[in-house]
Design a protein around this motif. Structure first.
Motif, PDB file in Angstrom:
ATOM      1  N   MET A   1       0.843  -1.194   0.000  1.00 34.04           N
ATOM      2  CA  MET A   1       0.000   0.000   0.000  1.00 34.04           C
ATOM      3  C   MET A   1       0.882   1.249   0.000  1.00 34.04           C
ATOM      4  N   GLU A   2       0.534   2.190  -0.847  1.00 38.09           N
ATOM      5  CA  GLU A   2       1.338   3.416  -0.932  1.00 38.09           C
ATOM      6  C   GLU A   2       1.212   4.207   0.367  1.00 38.09           C
ATOM      7  N   PRO A   3       2.343   4.622   0.940  1.00 38.63           N
ATOM      8  CA  PRO A   3       2.243   5.396   2.186  1.00 38.63           C
ATOM      9  C   PRO A   3       1.605   6.759   1.938  1.00 38.63           C
ATOM     10  N   ILE A   4       0.967   7.274   2.979  1.00 39.85           N
ATOM     11  CA  ILE A   4       0.370   8.603   2.869  1.00 39.85           C
ATOM     12  C   ILE A   4       1.451   9.664   2.986  1.00 39.85           C
ATOM     13  N   LEU A   5       2.318   9.461   3.956  1.00 46.29           N
ATOM     14  CA  LEU A   5       3.386  10.446   4.159  1.00 46.29           C
ATOM     15  C   LEU A   5       4.715   9.723   4.303  1.00 46.29           C
ATOM     16  N   GLU A   6       5.702  10.244   3.601  1.00 50.44           N
ATOM     17  CA  GLU A   6       7.048   9.729   3.774  1.00 50.44           C
ATOM     18  C   GLU A   6       7.974  10.896   4.043  1.00 50.44           C
ATOM     19  N   VAL A   7       8.704  10.814   5.120  1.00 51.43           N
ATOM     20  CA  VAL A   7       9.675  11.858   5.444  1.00 51.43           C
ATOM     21  C   VAL A   7      11.042  11.207   5.409  1.00 51.43           C
ATOM     22  N   LYS A   8      11.943  11.759   4.577  1.00 51.50           N
ATOM     23  CA  LYS A   8      13.273  11.161   4.464  1.00 51.50           C
ATOM     24  C   LYS A   8      14.332  12.188   4.806  1.00 51.50           C
ATOM     25  N   GLU A   9      15.057  11.914   5.869  1.00 46.84           N
ATOM     26  CA  GLU A   9      16.195  12.750   6.265  1.00 46.84           C
ATOM     27  C   GLU A   9      15.832  14.236   6.271  1.00 46.84           C
ATOM     28  N   LEU A  10      14.738  14.546   6.928  1.00 43.56           N
ATOM     29  CA  LEU A  10      14.320  15.941   7.034  1.00 43.56           C
ATOM     30  C   LEU A  10      15.225  16.677   8.014  1.00 43.56           C
ATOM     31  N   SER A  11      15.609  17.886   7.648  1.00 40.19           N
ATOM     32  CA  SER A  11      16.316  18.708   8.629  1.00 40.19           C
ATOM     33  C   SER A  11      15.743  20.125   8.596  1.00 40.19           C
ATOM     34  N   ILE A  12      15.664  20.711   9.774  1.00 40.05           N
ATOM     35  CA  ILE A  12      15.144  22.077   9.889  1.00 40.05           C
ATOM     36  C   ILE A  12      16.109  22.873  10.755  1.00 40.05           C
ATOM     37  N   SER A  13      16.529  24.014  10.233  1.00 41.06           N
ATOM     38  CA  SER A  13      17.455  24.839  11.017  1.00 41.06           C
ATOM     39  C   SER A  13      16.968  26.277  11.018  1.00 41.06           C
ATOM     40  N   PHE A  14      17.448  27.013  12.000  1.00 40.42           N
ATOM     41  CA  PHE A  14      17.096  28.424  12.096  1.00 40.42           C
ATOM     42  C   PHE A  14      18.312  29.276  11.815  1.00 40.42           C
ATOM     43  N   THR A  15      18.090  30.350  11.085  1.00 36.80           N
ATOM     44  CA  THR A  15      19.150  31.328  10.895  1.00 36.80           C
ATOM     45  C   THR A  15      19.063  32.308  12.049  1.00 36.80           C
ATOM     46  N   GLN A  16      20.158  32.422  12.777  1.00 43.49           N
ATOM     47  CA  GLN A  16      20.139  33.347  13.902  1.00 43.49           C
ATOM     48  C   GLN A  16      21.158  34.430  13.687  1.00 43.49           C
ATOM     49  N   TYR A  17      20.772  35.628  14.063  1.00 48.77           N
ATOM     50  CA  TYR A  17      21.692  36.755  13.945  1.00 48.77           C
ATOM     51  C   TYR A  17      22.198  37.072  15.331  1.00 48.77           C
ATOM     52  N   SER A  18      23.479  36.804  15.531  1.00 49.76           N
ATOM     53  CA  SER A  18      24.051  37.181  16.817  1.00 49.76           C
ATOM     54  C   SER A  18      25.041  38.299  16.573  1.00 49.76           C
ATOM     55  N   ARG A  19      25.035  39.279  17.387  1.00 48.27           N
ATOM     56  CA  ARG A  19      25.904  40.454  17.280  1.00 48.27           C
ATOM     57  C   ARG A  19      25.860  41.032  15.868  1.00 48.27           C
ATOM     58  N   GLY A  20      24.741  41.630  15.537  1.00 43.34           N
ATOM     59  CA  GLY A  20      24.624  42.368  14.282  1.00 43.34           C
ATOM     60  C   GLY A  20      24.593  41.485  13.060  1.00 43.34           C
ATOM     61  N   THR A  21      25.721  41.384  12.362  1.00 43.38           N
ATOM     62  CA  THR A  21      25.693  40.711  11.075  1.00 43.38           C
ATOM     63  C   THR A  21      26.166  39.264  11.164  1.00 43.38           C
ATOM     64  N   MET A  22      26.692  38.868  12.326  1.00 45.59           N
ATOM     65  CA  MET A  22      27.128  37.484  12.488  1.00 45.59           C
ATOM     66  C   MET A  22      25.933  36.561  12.347  1.00 45.59           C
ATOM     67  N   GLN A  23      26.015  35.632  11.398  1.00 42.68           N
ATOM     68  CA  GLN A  23      24.866  34.805  11.097  1.00 42.68           C
ATOM     69  C   GLN A  23      25.212  33.353  11.379  1.00 42.68           C
ATOM     70  N   THR A  24      24.402  32.681  12.202  1.00 45.22           N
ATOM     71  CA  THR A  24      24.696  31.282  12.474  1.00 45.22           C
ATOM     72  C   THR A  24      23.470  30.427  12.175  1.00 45.22           C
ATOM     73  N   GLU A  25      23.755  29.191  11.785  1.00 48.55           N
ATOM     74  CA  GLU A  25      22.686  28.240  11.532  1.00 48.55           C
ATOM     75  C   GLU A  25      22.511  27.372  12.765  1.00 48.55           C
ATOM     76  N   LEU A  26      21.290  27.300  13.280  1.00 47.57           N
ATOM     77  CA  LEU A  26      21.022  26.476  14.448  1.00 47.57           C
ATOM     78  C   LEU A  26      20.171  25.287  14.002  1.00 47.57           C
ATOM     79  N   PRO A  27      20.816  24.102  13.884  1.00 49.83           N
ATOM     80  CA  PRO A  27      20.024  22.948  13.447  1.00 49.83           C
ATOM     81  C   PRO A  27      19.172  22.416  14.599  1.00 49.83           C
ATOM     82  N   VAL A  28      17.877  22.279  14.396  1.00 53.37           N
ATOM     83  CA  VAL A  28      17.010  21.750  15.446  1.00 53.37           C
ATOM     84  C   VAL A  28      16.593  20.313  15.110  1.00 53.37           C
TER      85      VAL A  28
END
Ligand SMILES: Nc1ncnc2c1ncn2[C@@H]1O[C@H](COP(=O)(O)OP(=O)(O)O)[C@@H](O)[C@H]1O
Ligand SMILES: [Mg+2]
Lengths: 309, 330
Positions: A1-28
């Motif tokens: 049976m075909e699956p309704i939802l398949e999630v493969k290696e999902l990643s979600i990260s946030f772009t955070q600005y620390s000290r003005g222009t310093m940009q960091t990626e925060l993987p959650v």
């Protein structure tokens, strides 16, 4: 049976600005994989702050603007792009949120259910949906603050039942309810699954999840560490040491607490995030750990249980 | 219903007490100030030519030597009977002076109040609903510019451009110079109120817009907006159906709180445009030691500001179902 939802290696990260222009990626969320088949309730179990709500928001395409999503998503066999998410959400793919704060506090229940259209079909559908959960049509005239906790929960489920969803995503639908109401609410999700929909039940409560889920995905520090059949738990066929620890922490299994704490977003290196707390860890756990089929389920561990069996 | 009545009478009582406090404070301040009503009323020159006996008589007549509390109670007694005394500058009952001036100012302030409210709300909602986007940046820049511009300077600039260079609008006053009162029409009044009212409304816009933007941005990050998006409601529908509905309560508070700002602004703006309103009268009364008028204006403006807050509270009860229905049930 075909699956309704398949999630493969999902990643979600946030772009955070620390000290003005310093940009960091925060993987959650880093490597999240799971599958939901028609008629199935799949529970995603993880402790609070592990990224469960973000998973729901990522599937629905309602992540905050400073976030970034990568990985593959499939819905009914088709790739789930942002455009497709916008098309299907609220129709074939619905969210049942946690509590009454997800209802507009200044709008009556009826107009919220109808989503702004006032035609007869919407009214009929909302009446049917409310009736299905034992709520009369007078509820349509109430404001959210006039609903009891249990009523609010049933109204939220009614928003889902009004549509003909193929996938229901329930994000922590039971906190604040007594055990009996919680079981009844979960029963409603089971019913939706029996009607052919896939249900993704997001919760931190393994015990409650096991009462209705067919499959369980265990989530730790932004990763799925194990996917198991619900029956595996009672039969002792567990794979990941964290799953084992969760299981042992349940009251009926001796209430054994896990030492240490879950690392927060950005505190995880390349290796297994559970390694510092793991009784089975070895030096190789500091390297990359693949997600693999194991013993009828899937596990992300170099020393899973059952390897010697 | 009973609940509402109690609530309303409590509010009214509190307002009366506040007014009493304001009048007392203003009175004491004026007593402590070097303003000498005797000198103002009789005139420096006349005062110099009078004998000590005459002076004593006059002082007795004006009650200069009575203790302040007694004088205050005398004023209060008259005030409650509807008599605010006689203006020393205008030689008219204070009530009458304030009535006339207020009529002129009300046009101005009402216009400015409505314009700044509508404009501020619109800009705030637009910016808050599109936070971080171009619209938001434009609105924020505009508000920053406005709020760092003094009202009198803005008034002067508008005056130079529209009245002096372009000649489209009058330079000052509330009616055409030399026209007799009977032939002044509403359009004359409006025509003269445009520039001062615009100046006055501009100063209010920035505050309302920025506060509304904050509220709107909070709403857009709320759980219920997230859920509305999850249910496939369009961005437009979310702003119109949920955003506006929820921003309306803070907007009511802001709008009625801005009455006091408009009042304060009117003092400056009326000065710049020689507009014969209440603000100008207040300045004259202060400079001319017209204590009865100054006291009258203070109390009347305070009453209007408190009245605004009172109306806001009542509106809350009508608009917010949690108060409306909550009160009806309990
Ligand atoms: N807008 C955001 N910006 C940065 N970090 C966020 C944001 N939203 C959530 N997070 C992070 O994501 C983590 C997981 O959040 P969430 O999905 O709500 O967890 P859960 O639902 O499992 O309790 C949180 O620890 C939080 O730090
Ligand atoms: Mg959550």
């Amino acid at each position: 049976m075909e699956p309704i939802l398949e999630v493969k290696e999902l990643s979600i990260s946030f772009t955070q600005y620390s000290r003005g222009t310093m940009q960091t990626e925060l993987p959650v969320i880093r490597s999240l994989s799971l599958t939901v088949a028609p008629g199935q309730v799949v529970a995603v179990v993880g402790s609070s702050g592990s990224g469960k709500s973000l998973l729901a928001h990522g599937i629905l395409g309602i992540l905050p603007y400073n976030s970034h999503r990568a990985g593959e998503l499939f819905f009914l066999g088709q790739p789930l792009t942002q455009e497709r998410m916008e098309q299907v959400r609220g129709k074939e793919m619905v969210l049942v949120p946690q509590g009454v704060t997800y209802l507009d506090p200044l709008m009556q229940v009826g107009p919220q259910l109808w989503k702004g259209s006032r035609d007869g079909t919407h009214r009929k559908r909302s009446r049917t949906a409310l009736a299905r959960y034992g709520l009369g049509e007078e509820v349509e005239g109430l404001y959210p603050f006039e609903l009891s906790g249990g009523m609010a929960r049933r109204v939220l489920i009614a928003t889902a039942a009004m549509e003909q969803p193929r996938l229901v995503i329930a994000d922590e639908p039971t906190p604040g309810l007594d055990a009996r109401s919680a079981r009844r609410v979960l029963g409603h999700f089971r019913e939706l699954a029996e009607g052919g929909a896939g249900v993704l039940l997001i919760t931190h409560d393994l015990e409650l999840a096991l009462t209705i889920a067919h499959r369980v995905a265990v989530f730790y520090a932004g990763e799925t560490v194990e996917e198991a059949e619900a029956s595996d738990f009672a039969e002792g066929r567990l794979r990941h040491p964290y799953t084992r620890a969760l299981w042992n922490a349940l009251p009926q299994n001796g209430f054994t607490p896990i030492p240490g704490t879950q690392p927060g977003p950005g505190e995880v290196g390349e290796g297994c995030p559970f390694a510092p707390r793991c009784p089975r860890q070895g030096p190789e756990c500091l390297g990359k750990v693949p997600y693999m089929e194991w013993n009828g389920g899937r596990v992300r561990c170099l020393h899973p249980e059952g390897e010697t069996v | 219903m009973k609940h509402r009545l109690i609530f309303t009478s409590k509010k009214l009582l509190r307002m009366a007490l506040l007014l009493l406090g304001v009048s007392l404070a203003a009175f004491l301040l004026m007593c402590a100030s070097p303003l000498d009503p005797l000198q103002t009323n009789v005139g420096q020159a006349a005062l110099g030519t009078m004998s000590q006996e005459q002076l004593d008589q006059l002082e007795d007549y004006w009650g200069v030597n009575d203790p302040p509390l007694q004088r205050y109670l005398g004023w209060l007694g008259d005030f409650i009977r509807g008599d605010m005394g006689t203006s020393l500058l205008y030689r008219q009952p204070v009530g009458q002076v304030i009535g006339q001036r207020l009529q002129n100012s009300l046009w101005l302030m009402a216009f400015a109040w409505v314009v700044s409210g509508v404009l501020g709300l619109t800009l705030g909602v637009l910016a808050g609903a599109n936070r971080g986007k171009l619209v938001d940046k434009a609105v924020r820049g505009y508000c920053l510019l406005l709020s760092s511009t003094p009202a009198f300077w803005l008034g002067l600039v508008l005056l130079v451009v529209f009245a002096v260079w372009l000649g489209w609008l009058p330079i000052g006053l509330s009616v055409p110079i030399g026209m007799d009162a009977a032939s002044v029409t509403l359009s004359h009044r409006l025509y003269h109120a445009i520039l001062p009212a615009l100046t006055l409304s501009f100063t209010g816009v920035a505050g309302i817009a920025m506060h509304t933007r904050e509220k709107m941005a909070d709403i857009m990050e709320s759980d219920y907006v997230l859920f509305a998006r999850a249910r496939g409601e369009s961005a437009r529908s979310i702003v119109l159906r949920h955003g506006l509905r929820n921003v309306i309560l803070p907007a009511i508070t802001l709008q009625f709180a801005s009455i006091s700002e408009i009042f304060g602004g009117s003092v400056l703006v009326e000065q710049v445009f020689s507009y014969p309103g209440l603000g100008q009268a207040a300045v004259n009364a202060g400079l001319g030691s017209d204590l009865p008028l100054l006291l009258g204006i203070t109390v009347v403006s305070a009453a209007i500001v408190f009245g605004g807050n009172f109306i806001a509270d009542l509106l809350y009860g009508v608009v917010d179902p949690r108060i409306r229905r909550g009160a009806a049930r309990g």
